[in-house]
Write a protein that holds these residues in place. Structure first.
Motif, mmCIF file in Angstrom:
data_model
loop_
_atom_site.group_PDB
_atom_site.id
_atom_site.type_symbol
_atom_site.label_atom_id
_atom_site.label_comp_id
_atom_site.label_asym_id
_atom_site.label_seq_id
_atom_site.Cartn_x
_atom_site.Cartn_y
_atom_site.Cartn_z
ATOM 1 N N LEU A 205 0.830 -1.210 0.000
ATOM 2 C CA LEU A 205 0.000 0.000 0.000
ATOM 3 C C LEU A 205 0.865 1.262 0.000
ATOM 4 N N ALA A 206 2.010 1.171 0.640
ATOM 5 C CA ALA A 206 2.986 2.270 0.687
ATOM 6 C C ALA A 206 2.329 3.607 1.043
ATOM 7 N N LEU A 207 1.702 3.644 2.198
ATOM 8 C CA LEU A 207 1.038 4.868 2.648
ATOM 9 C C LEU A 207 2.050 5.998 2.850
ATOM 10 N N GLU A 208 1.713 7.170 2.361
ATOM 11 C CA GLU A 208 2.567 8.341 2.550
ATOM 12 C C GLU A 208 1.739 9.479 3.133
ATOM 13 N N LYS A 209 2.372 10.197 4.013
ATOM 14 C CA LYS A 209 1.683 11.296 4.673
ATOM 15 C C LYS A 209 1.465 12.452 3.702
ATOM 16 N N ASP A 210 0.218 12.896 3.642
ATOM 17 C CA ASP A 210 -0.131 14.039 2.796
ATOM 18 C C ASP A 210 -0.321 15.247 3.713
ATOM 19 N N ASP A 211 0.622 16.165 3.669
ATOM 20 C CA ASP A 211 0.592 17.316 4.589
ATOM 21 C C ASP A 211 -0.665 18.160 4.434
ATOM 22 N N THR A 212 -1.131 18.285 3.206
ATOM 23 C CA THR A 212 -2.340 19.086 2.966
ATOM 24 C C THR A 212 -3.554 18.437 3.618
ATOM 25 N N LEU A 213 -3.680 17.106 3.415
ATOM 26 C CA LEU A 213 -4.792 16.376 4.028
ATOM 27 C C LEU A 213 -4.697 16.403 5.546
ATOM 28 N N GLN A 214 -3.478 16.289 6.054
ATOM 29 C CA GLN A 214 -3.279 16.302 7.495
ATOM 30 C C GLN A 214 -3.726 17.631 8.096
ATOM 31 N N LEU A 215 -3.378 18.717 7.415
ATOM 32 C CA LEU A 215 -3.757 20.031 7.916
ATOM 33 C C LEU A 215 -5.277 20.197 7.903
ATOM 34 N N GLU A 216 -5.913 19.702 6.836
ATOM 35 C CA GLU A 216 -7.376 19.760 6.748
ATOM 36 C C GLU A 216 -8.009 18.960 7.881
ATOM 37 N N ALA A 217 -7.467 17.750 8.121
ATOM 38 C CA ALA A 217 -7.996 16.893 9.180
ATOM 39 C C ALA A 217 -7.799 17.543 10.547
ATOM 40 N N LEU A 218 -6.626 18.136 10.739
ATOM 41 C CA LEU A 218 -6.306 18.798 12.004
ATOM 42 C C LEU A 218 -7.257 19.967 12.247
ATOM 43 N N ARG A 219 -7.492 20.761 11.239
ATOM 44 C CA ARG A 219 -8.391 21.922 11.390
ATOM 45 C C ARG A 219 -9.831 21.470 11.672
ATOM 46 N N GLU A 220 -10.262 20.410 10.969
ATOM 47 C CA GLU A 220 -11.638 19.939 11.133
ATOM 48 C C GLU A 220 -11.860 19.385 12.541
ATOM 49 N N GLN A 221 -10.936 18.523 12.997
ATOM 50 C CA GLN A 221 -11.089 17.941 14.327
ATOM 51 C C GLN A 221 -10.856 18.984 15.414
ATOM 52 N N GLY A 222 -9.948 19.911 15.115
ATOM 53 C CA GLY A 222 -9.697 20.985 16.067
ATOM 54 C C GLY A 222 -10.930 21.845 16.282
ATOM 55 N N ALA A 223 -11.647 22.138 15.205
ATOM 56 C CA ALA A 223 -12.861 22.957 15.291
ATOM 57 C C ALA A 223 -13.930 22.272 16.145
ATOM 58 N N LYS A 224 -14.051 20.962 15.989
ATOM 59 C CA LYS A 224 -15.033 20.210 16.782
ATOM 60 C C LYS A 224 -14.661 20.248 18.264
ATOM 61 N N LEU A 225 -13.378 20.073 18.530
ATOM 62 C CA LEU A 225 -12.920 20.076 19.919
ATOM 63 C C LEU A 225 -13.053 21.456 20.553
ATOM 64 N N LEU A 226 -12.818 22.467 19.743
ATOM 65 C CA LEU A 226 -12.954 23.835 20.264
ATOM 66 C C LEU A 226 -14.377 24.088 20.756
ATOM 67 N N ARG A 227 -15.349 23.600 20.010
ATOM 68 C CA ARG A 227 -16.753 23.783 20.416
ATOM 69 C C ARG A 227 -17.024 23.051 21.731
ATOM 70 N N ARG A 228 -16.366 21.911 21.901
ATOM 71 C CA ARG A 228 -16.551 21.130 23.126
ATOM 72 C C ARG A 228 -15.932 21.824 24.340
ATOM 73 N N TYR A 229 -14.774 22.473 24.109
ATOM 74 C CA TYR A 229 -14.044 23.081 25.218
ATOM 75 C C TYR A 229 -14.284 24.590 25.335
ATOM 76 N N GLN A 230 -15.272 25.091 24.636
ATOM 77 C CA GLN A 230 -15.526 26.525 24.588
ATOM 78 C C GLN A 230 -15.775 27.126 25.980
ATOM 79 N N ARG A 231 -16.337 26.302 26.859
ATOM 80 C CA ARG A 231 -16.692 26.830 28.192
ATOM 81 C C ARG A 231 -15.487 27.038 29.106
ATOM 82 N N TYR A 232 -14.331 26.469 28.705
ATOM 83 C CA TYR A 232 -13.142 26.592 29.550
ATOM 84 C C TYR A 232 -12.385 27.884 29.227
#
Length: 265
Positions: A205-232
């Motif tokens: 399969l030779a998986l390779e890290k895609d920096d662009t996809l990683q950044l998109e994933a990081l931003r998307e999951q980060g946004a969800k977590l931010l909403r969860r921790y907004q009260r702190y």
């Protein structure tokens, strides 16, 4: 006191006969029992023989039901035993029926196991460990399972697992790269593939890290977590966000970059 067979009448159901004793209906028998005990008009039967014939007929009916059950598909000895138990066939009769079926090569756990493995290899996405577990549940002996699994070649296993891996990766692109690799390994292992097969698949399969996809994933999951921790309040909110993203498999440098991005905004 002995009674005489005065008539043997064919039933509408093929292979079944009604026995009349002293002019009265007494009991039914199968053709097998009729032939085995050479029942004929004029033959005298005592109570012991009558009971033996009735028991033989019950055994014959149970045997024919087992044959009918086998006619739809191959079965294991345990499956036939379970079926006969549901029919409330006595254990001793079950043993006789199973022995006869084995003797006639109508019941063969090794043949069943080999057929099951070939079919599973062609029509399912299950690996050998899961297939082996299914066969074990069906009562197949371990030695037969091991022999049957040779029907599922390593090449076939890799092909099946590779297709699973491609689907999994396509569906989970938004995971952190390391998490994706870990979950992929776990997914293939759960499907029943060995570490050897999984390693070969990952290599191919030779998986390779895609920096662009990683950044998109990081931003998307980060946004969800931010909403969860907004009260702190800060800096507790950022600390919890950092911990959660790290647990999701993102590297510290990626997380620091994302947090800097948030601060700049």
């Amino acid at each position: 006191m002995a009674k005489k067979i005065t008539a043997i009448v064919t039933q509408k159901k093929a292979g079944r006969f009604n026995i009349y004793l002293d002019g009265k209906y007494a009991f039914p028998v199968s053709e097998d029992v009729l032939i085995k005990y050479r029942l004929a008009k004029g033959l005298e039967l005592d109570e012991e023989m009558i009971e033996r014939l009735q028991q033989a007929d019950l055994l014959s009916k149970a045997y024919n039901k087992a044959l009918d059950h086998l006619s739809y598909q191959l079965r294991t000895k345990k499956e036939i035993q379970t079926y006969l138990t549901k029919l409330e066939v006595p254990e001793n009769d079950q043993d006789q029926i199973i022995s006869k079926l084995v003797e006639l090569n109508l019941l063969d756990d090794l043949t069943y196991a080999k057929s099951y493995v070939r079919t599973a290899a062609k029509t399912t996405d299950k690996g050998p460990f899961v297939i082996a577990q299914k066969l074990k549940q069906k009562g197949v002996a371990e030695e037969f399972i091991n022999e049957a699994l040779t029907e599922f070649s390593l090449e076939q296993q890799v092909q099946t697992a590779f297709k699973l891996a491609e689907k999994f990766v396509a569906k989970n692109k938004k995971l952190a790269f390391q998490t994706l690799k870990n979950k992929l390994y776990q997914h293939l292992a759960t499907k029943g593939f060995s570490s050897e097969t999984i390693s070969l698949v990952l290599e191919e399969l030779a998986l390779e890290k895609d920096d662009t996809l990683q950044l998109e994933a990081l931003r998307e999951q980060g946004a969800k977590l931010l909403r969860r921790y907004q009260r702190y309040p800060e800096p507790e909110r950022s600390f919890k966000l950092k911990q959660a993203l790290y647990r999701k498999g993102f590297s510290l440098s990626e997380i620091e970059g994302y947090l800097a991005e948030l601060t700049a905004e």
